[in-house]
Write a protein that holds these residues in place. Structure first.
Motif, short mmCIF file in Angstrom:
data_model
loop_
_atom_site.label_atom_id
_atom_site.label_comp_id
_atom_site.label_asym_id
_atom_site.label_seq_id
_atom_site.Cartn_x
_atom_site.Cartn_y
_atom_site.Cartn_z
N SER B 128 0.85 -1.19 0.00
CA SER B 128 0.00 0.00 0.00
C SER B 128 0.89 1.24 0.00
CB SER B 128 -0.95 -0.01 1.20
OG SER B 128 -0.20 -0.12 2.37
N LYS B 129 0.34 2.35 -0.51
CA LYS B 129 1.15 3.55 -0.74
C LYS B 129 1.75 4.11 0.54
CE LYS B 129 -0.65 4.94 -5.21
NZ LYS B 129 -1.81 5.53 -5.86
N ASP B 130 1.09 3.86 1.70
CA ASP B 130 1.63 4.43 2.93
C ASP B 130 2.70 3.53 3.57
OD1 ASP B 130 -0.12 2.47 3.63
OD2 ASP B 130 -1.64 3.80 4.46
N ASN B 131 3.00 2.41 2.94
CA ASN B 131 4.05 1.52 3.46
C ASN B 131 5.39 1.95 2.89
OD1 ASN B 131 5.69 -0.97 3.87
ND2 ASN B 131 3.72 -1.76 4.57
N SER B 132 6.45 1.77 3.69
CA SER B 132 7.77 2.19 3.21
C SER B 132 8.22 1.38 1.99
CB SER B 132 8.80 2.09 4.33
OG SER B 132 8.98 0.73 4.67
N LEU B 133 7.62 0.21 1.80
CA LEU B 133 7.99 -0.61 0.64
C LEU B 133 7.58 0.05 -0.68
CD1 LEU B 133 7.03 -4.20 1.85
CD2 LEU B 133 9.32 -3.29 1.51
N ALA B 134 6.63 0.99 -0.60
CA ALA B 134 6.17 1.67 -1.81
C ALA B 134 7.30 2.49 -2.44
CB ALA B 134 4.98 2.56 -1.49
N ASP B 135 8.34 2.77 -1.64
CA ASP B 135 9.48 3.53 -2.19
C ASP B 135 10.35 2.69 -3.10
OD1 ASP B 135 8.52 5.51 -0.59
OD2 ASP B 135 9.96 5.16 1.04
N VAL B 136 10.22 1.35 -3.00
CA VAL B 136 11.00 0.47 -3.88
C VAL B 136 10.35 0.52 -5.26
CG1 VAL B 136 11.84 -1.88 -4.23
CG2 VAL B 136 11.46 -1.02 -1.91
N PRO B 137 11.09 0.89 -6.29
CA PRO B 137 10.45 1.04 -7.61
C PRO B 137 10.06 -0.30 -8.22
CG PRO B 137 12.82 1.39 -7.77
CD PRO B 137 12.52 1.20 -6.32
N TYR B 138 9.02 -0.26 -9.04
CA TYR B 138 8.62 -1.45 -9.80
C TYR B 138 9.50 -1.55 -11.03
CZ TYR B 138 5.96 -4.45 -12.90
OH TYR B 138 5.60 -5.44 -13.77
#
Lengths: 243, 288
Positions: B128-138
């Motif tokens: 989800s966008k509020d998780n820090s994992l969202a910073d990892v690019p696809y």
């Protein structure tokens, strides 16, 4: 049936036993405390709590445990108010959600068992106690409760066994109890028969231990049923008959 | 005496019945001409397969099955079956084929046989966008687990994932290749296994930090209403234990059926029907 695989599966399921036992023990202990409180509220007709308890028992006996578990685990998590409250520290974890569902479920059934037992305490015994000057909590602790407990035990033993099996539903909210591990092994091996036979055997063994415990408690709580050979009982019966 | 004869008679009938039930097995299967085929799908994995409001099944798998049956001139019934028992029930003879976005991977190939793949795209991650994992690019390139030339990028990708996944929880559907992937390549990451796709609910609730699933499934999911908060991240994996793509599973002894399905799949691929169905459900071509 592949017996070697059955044995391996059995060993793999063993780590799930503590989780199953812990869930069952905690839910039965906490559930019994709640059940006793609810039963007293019902028997004494303490309003308005009485109405609340009637509603609660109706809902929790009238819906499947699986549905209760899903509503507590997935349902409550939908509300941001709950996710932002202090309760989320516990409700976040599948373990506490499963335990909560099990406790609330067994408390509903248990309260009815204990209510029936309390109602079955002979009026004469209570009057005798009152004649001796006992009342209130003292009378409950010394007279009503011990007699009710004896009455309730066989039915409550049933509830114990049902709860051992009910803990298997906790696997549906991702807990690794015996059934949870069994589901994982089936997922890896596609061999449900052996895995379910092994898991079933473990539940059977746990239930057997429990049955023995309940029987032990029954003999301890009913001194008249304890050993002194059957001869003595026949004598006692005769004495009653002879004028 | 009469009773004994009667008993013997009953015994003989029972034995004959047993023999009929157990012995012919293989011979029986080979005789089958497969003009009626029972197909199972999950019905809970859109856009591959889904159950509509009125209870009927739909999706890429269902359209493809119908197209296949038309080609094979077979009469088909398609039924819904929960994912976690889908392979045991096939081998128990409840139906003849599984068309359910099932990845043809080596682990499953030990107990069923697979046709050629009919959809391929690999697996990737969702958070989800509020998780820090969202910073990892696809990263939109497929890293193949079984390809030697991808070995270096695989090593780099796993090293990076191991760092960013520290303290994170993955929610995965049990008995999927995603769980196998985590067991083998990311064993230190905590995972929770779900019966169906309830992991999505727990991702929304913040109980898990990520999901790993088929790109085709996830890219459709993020487009749905109310899922704007979800985002794809990380690399895309395929091959090796993740399989060569989704394929149809049949019982191992049913070679004739597998060959028939293979031939029909080739036809659908060649004349563009597969692409057409794929465009309808995914908006892009998933033909392998």
């Amino acid at each position: 049936m592949d017996f070697e695989f059955l044995g391996q599966t059995f060993l793999k399921l063993l780590p799930g036993i503590p989780v199953t036992l812990e869930l069952a023990t905690l839910s039965l202990l906490l559930g019994a405390c709640l059940a006793l409180a609810f039963a007293v509220i019902r028997v004494r007709r303490i309003r308005p709590l009485n109405w609340l308890v009637i509603g609660y028992v109706y809902v929790f006996r009238g819906t499947p445990l699986l549905v209760q578990m899903f509503i507590i685990y997935y349902g409550l998590a939908q509300f941001p108010e709950i996710r932002n409250s202090f309760a989320w520290t516990y409700l976040r974890e599948p373990y506490w959600c499963a335990l909560l569902a099990l406790v609330l479920n067994t408390a509903a059934y248990g309260s009815e068992i204990l209510r029936g037992a309390l109602l079955s305490v002979p009026r004469g015994q209570i009057m005798a106690a009152q004649a001796c000057g006992m009342s209130g909590f003292l009378l409950f602790r010394r007279i009503s409760f011990p007699i009710a407990l004896r009455q309730a035990l066989p039915a409550y033993g049933n509830e114990f066994i049902l709860m051992i099996k009910a803990t298997s539903l906790a696997s549906l909210v991702t807990l690794a109890d015996v059934t949870g591990i069994a589901a994982r092994i089936i997922a890896e091996t596609y061999r449900p028969v052996e895995v379910f036979v092994a898991a079933g055997t473990i539940y059977l063994a746990i239930s057997y231990g429990l049955i023995l415990l309940v029987r032990l408690a029954e003999t301890r709580l009913n001194p008249d049923q304890r050993d002194p050979a059957p001869v003595a009982r026949v004598d006692a019966a005769r004495k009653e008959v002879t004028p | 005496m009469k009773l004994t004869y009667l008993k013997r008679g009953i015994a003989a009938v029972l034995m004959a019945l047993c023999a009929h039930a157990f012995l012919p097995g293989k011979a029986h299967a080979q005789e089958k001409s497969w003009d009626t085929i029972r197909i199972a799908t999950e019905g809970a994995f859109p856009p591959f397969n889904l159950t509509k409001q009125d209870g009927t099944l739909d999706g890429y798998d269902v359209d493809l099955s119908n197209a296949l049956c038309e080609r094979m001139k077979a009469k088909c019934t398609i039924i819904a079956q929960p994912w976690d028992g889908i392979i045991p029930a096939l081998n128990a003879g409840k139906y003849d084929a599984i068309v359910a976005a099932m990845s043809a991977n080596p682990e499953r190939a030990k107990v069923v046989s697979f046709t050629i793949p009919y959809a391929a795209g690999g697996l990737t991650f969702l958070t989800s966008k509020d998780n820090s994992l969202a910073d990892v690019p696809y990263v939109d390139t497929l890293i193949r687990l079984d390809d030697a030339k991808d070995a270096d990028s695989l090593k780099d990708a796993l090293a990076e994932l191991n760092t960013v996944f520290a303290g994170k929880v993955a929610g995965l559907q049990a008995s999927t290749i995603a769980t196998e992937f985590f067991h083998k390549y990311l064993p230190d990451v905590e995972i929770r296994e779900y019966k169906g796709n309830e992991a999505e609910l727990d991702l929304a609730a913040g109980r898990v930090d990520m999901i790993m699933a088929s790109l085709m499934y996830l890219s459709d999911l993020v487009k749905q209403d109310g899922k704007e908060n979800l985002v794809l991240f990380g690399p895309r994996f395929g091959g090796g234990l993740l399989g060569q793509g989704a394929a149809i599973a049949v019982r191992q002894e049913d070679d004739a059926l597998r060959e028939k399905l293979d031939a029909a799949l080739e036809e659908l691929k060649a004349d563009g029907t597969m692409k057409e169905i794929s465009m309808k459900w995914f908006g892009f071509d998933v033909t392998p």
